[in-house]
Design a protein around this motif. Structure first.
Motif, short mmCIF file in Angstrom:
data_model
loop_
_atom_site.label_atom_id
_atom_site.label_comp_id
_atom_site.label_asym_id
_atom_site.label_seq_id
_atom_site.Cartn_x
_atom_site.Cartn_y
_atom_site.Cartn_z
N PHE A 156 44.26 -17.09 74.10
CA PHE A 156 44.93 -18.25 74.68
C PHE A 156 46.38 -17.94 75.03
CE2 PHE A 156 46.42 -18.45 70.41
CZ PHE A 156 47.61 -19.16 70.44
N HIS A 157 46.92 -16.84 74.50
CA HIS A 157 48.28 -16.39 74.76
C HIS A 157 48.25 -14.87 74.88
CE1 HIS A 157 52.57 -15.63 74.29
NE2 HIS A 157 52.80 -16.93 74.35
N TYR A 158 49.08 -14.35 75.78
CA TYR A 158 49.04 -12.90 75.99
C TYR A 158 49.44 -12.09 74.76
CZ TYR A 158 54.14 -12.59 76.65
OH TYR A 158 55.50 -12.61 76.47
N MET A 159 50.19 -12.70 73.82
CA MET A 159 50.60 -11.95 72.64
C MET A 159 49.45 -11.60 71.72
SD MET A 159 53.76 -11.03 72.62
CE MET A 159 54.16 -10.74 70.89
N ILE A 160 48.28 -12.17 71.97
CA ILE A 160 47.09 -11.72 71.23
C ILE A 160 46.91 -10.21 71.39
CG2 ILE A 160 44.55 -11.80 71.27
CD1 ILE A 160 45.56 -14.17 69.80
N ALA A 161 47.33 -9.68 72.53
CA ALA A 161 47.18 -8.24 72.79
C ALA A 161 47.94 -7.39 71.78
CB ALA A 161 47.62 -7.90 74.21
N LYS B 263 43.95 -4.42 65.53
CA LYS B 263 44.99 -4.21 64.53
C LYS B 263 45.09 -5.37 63.55
CE LYS B 263 48.01 -1.36 67.43
NZ LYS B 263 49.37 -1.26 68.01
N ALA B 264 44.29 -6.42 63.77
CA ALA B 264 44.33 -7.58 62.89
C ALA B 264 42.98 -8.27 62.89
CB ALA B 264 45.42 -8.56 63.31
N ALA B 265 42.70 -8.93 61.77
CA ALA B 265 41.51 -9.76 61.65
C ALA B 265 41.80 -10.86 60.65
CB ALA B 265 40.31 -8.94 61.19
N LEU B 266 41.13 -11.98 60.84
CA LEU B 266 41.10 -13.02 59.82
C LEU B 266 39.97 -12.70 58.86
CD1 LEU B 266 41.41 -16.23 62.05
CD2 LEU B 266 43.24 -14.89 61.01
N LEU B 267 40.13 -13.11 57.61
CA LEU B 267 39.07 -13.02 56.61
C LEU B 267 38.62 -14.45 56.33
CD1 LEU B 267 40.64 -10.52 54.04
CD2 LEU B 267 39.06 -9.99 55.91
N ALA B 268 37.37 -14.75 56.52
CA ALA B 268 36.88 -16.12 56.38
C ALA B 268 37.24 -16.70 55.02
CB ALA B 268 35.37 -16.16 56.56
N ASN B 269 37.82 -17.92 55.05
CA ASN B 269 38.19 -18.64 53.82
C ASN B 269 39.11 -17.82 52.92
OD1 ASN B 269 35.14 -19.27 54.56
ND2 ASN B 269 36.10 -21.17 53.83
N HIS B 270 40.01 -17.06 53.55
CA HIS B 270 40.79 -16.11 52.74
C HIS B 270 42.19 -15.86 53.30
CE1 HIS B 270 40.51 -12.13 50.23
NE2 HIS B 270 41.77 -12.46 50.43
N GLY B 271 42.31 -15.19 54.45
CA GLY B 271 43.64 -14.84 54.94
C GLY B 271 43.59 -13.89 56.11
N ALA C 21 39.56 -11.11 80.70
CA ALA C 21 39.62 -9.73 80.22
C ALA C 21 40.53 -8.87 81.09
CB ALA C 21 38.21 -9.14 80.18
N GLU C 22 40.52 -9.12 82.40
CA GLU C 22 41.36 -8.33 83.30
C GLU C 22 42.84 -8.54 83.00
OE1 GLU C 22 38.83 -10.21 84.21
OE2 GLU C 22 37.39 -8.71 84.93
N GLU C 23 43.24 -9.79 82.77
CA GLU C 23 44.63 -10.06 82.45
C GLU C 23 45.03 -9.44 81.11
OE1 GLU C 23 48.57 -11.30 82.39
OE2 GLU C 23 47.15 -10.85 83.99
N MET C 24 44.15 -9.54 80.13
CA MET C 24 44.47 -8.95 78.82
C MET C 24 44.59 -7.43 78.92
SD MET C 24 45.09 -11.42 76.88
CE MET C 24 45.13 -10.68 75.24
N ALA C 25 43.80 -6.82 79.80
CA ALA C 25 43.92 -5.38 80.02
C ALA C 25 45.27 -5.04 80.65
CB ALA C 25 42.78 -4.88 80.90
N GLY D 31 43.55 -6.15 70.90
CA GLY D 31 42.41 -6.45 71.76
C GLY D 31 42.55 -7.83 72.38
N ALA D 32 41.43 -8.36 72.86
CA ALA D 32 41.43 -9.64 73.56
C ALA D 32 41.20 -10.82 72.63
CB ALA D 32 40.37 -9.63 74.66
N ASP D 33 41.08 -10.58 71.34
CA ASP D 33 40.96 -11.67 70.37
C ASP D 33 41.29 -11.13 68.98
OD1 ASP D 33 38.74 -10.13 69.73
OD2 ASP D 33 37.28 -11.73 70.00
#
Length: 214
Positions: free
Chosen positions: A112-117, A149-157, A197-201, A121-123
């Motif tokens: 939803f924002h380009y800083m996700i990159a 480089k990042a992930a959420l951990l379900a019900n955790h952090g 995906a093209e914009e995120m690339a 990745g794209a999410d």
């Protein structure tokens, strides 16, 4: 970086994480590769009271090779990530409030924002739930971090990786910022517009030429 300097940097990052409110009730942990193993924050010790000598040295199979304290209970996912990701030099794990709230809904962060990159990745995926400190959680985290480089951990952090401790912390802080923005949009009843995906690339290419982005 010498071992003494690396230990001091791990403590600095852990205390910055704590001051930012990303580690309530002594939660979260920080580690960095050192030689053929890693250094990690200890279990149950408030970060404000942690010193470089309190850090625990581990082998990549989890065996303790130095330090008088027990390693963080999350050492299994630290060692698993380092084994799976040669590019990862440091890991910052937070329980930052907004990202943790999103993880409790088991929802990923879309583009939803380009800083996700910045997160690689794209999410930002949300790893499947497993009990803290288990090999199952370690396996889930490694899968969610594939190509990221990042992930959420379900019900955790949150887990964030970097080529440096500062880089990993920057990613963790940005995940918290983005999670807050995303939750605010949802709370307002607005549907975020997702970048394709093209914009995120294109964004990823620009980041690659914009100094070192963690």
């Amino acid at each position: 970086m010498s071992e003494a300097a690396l230990r001091a940097e791990i403590v600095r990052i852990a205390q910055a994480m704590d001051r930012a409110g990303f580690a309530p009730s002594k939660s979260g942990n920080v580690s960095a590769r050192y030689e053929d193993g890693l250094l990690i924050t200890p279990s149950g010790l408030p970060y404000a009271a942690t010193t470089p000598g309190d850090l625990v040295a581990l082998e990549l199979d989890g065996r303790v090779r130095g330090g008088g304290r027990r390693p963080s209970s999350e050492w299994p996912f630290h060692t698993a990530i380092y084994r799976a990701r040669p590019d990862a030099r440091a890991i910052v794990h937070t329980h930052s409030p907004r990202a943790t709230a999103l993880s409790c809904a088991r929802r990923p962060l879309p583009a939803f924002h380009y800083m996700i990159a910045l997160c690689g990745g794209a999410d930002v995926r949300c790893a499947d739930y497993a009990t803290f400190g288990t090999d199952a959680l370690a396996d889930n985290a490694v899968r969610a971090l594939e190509g990221r480089k990042a992930a959420l951990l379900a019900n955790h952090g949150v887990i964030a990786l970097g080529a440096s401790l500062e880089g990993a912390y920057t990613v963790a802080a940005e995940v918290e910022n983005l999670a807050g923005q995303y939750l605010d949009l949802l709370a307002a009843g607005l549907e975020p517009v997702i970048l394709d995906a093209e914009e995120m690339a294109r964004v990823a290419e620009r980041f690659a030429g914009y100094g070192k982005v963690a």
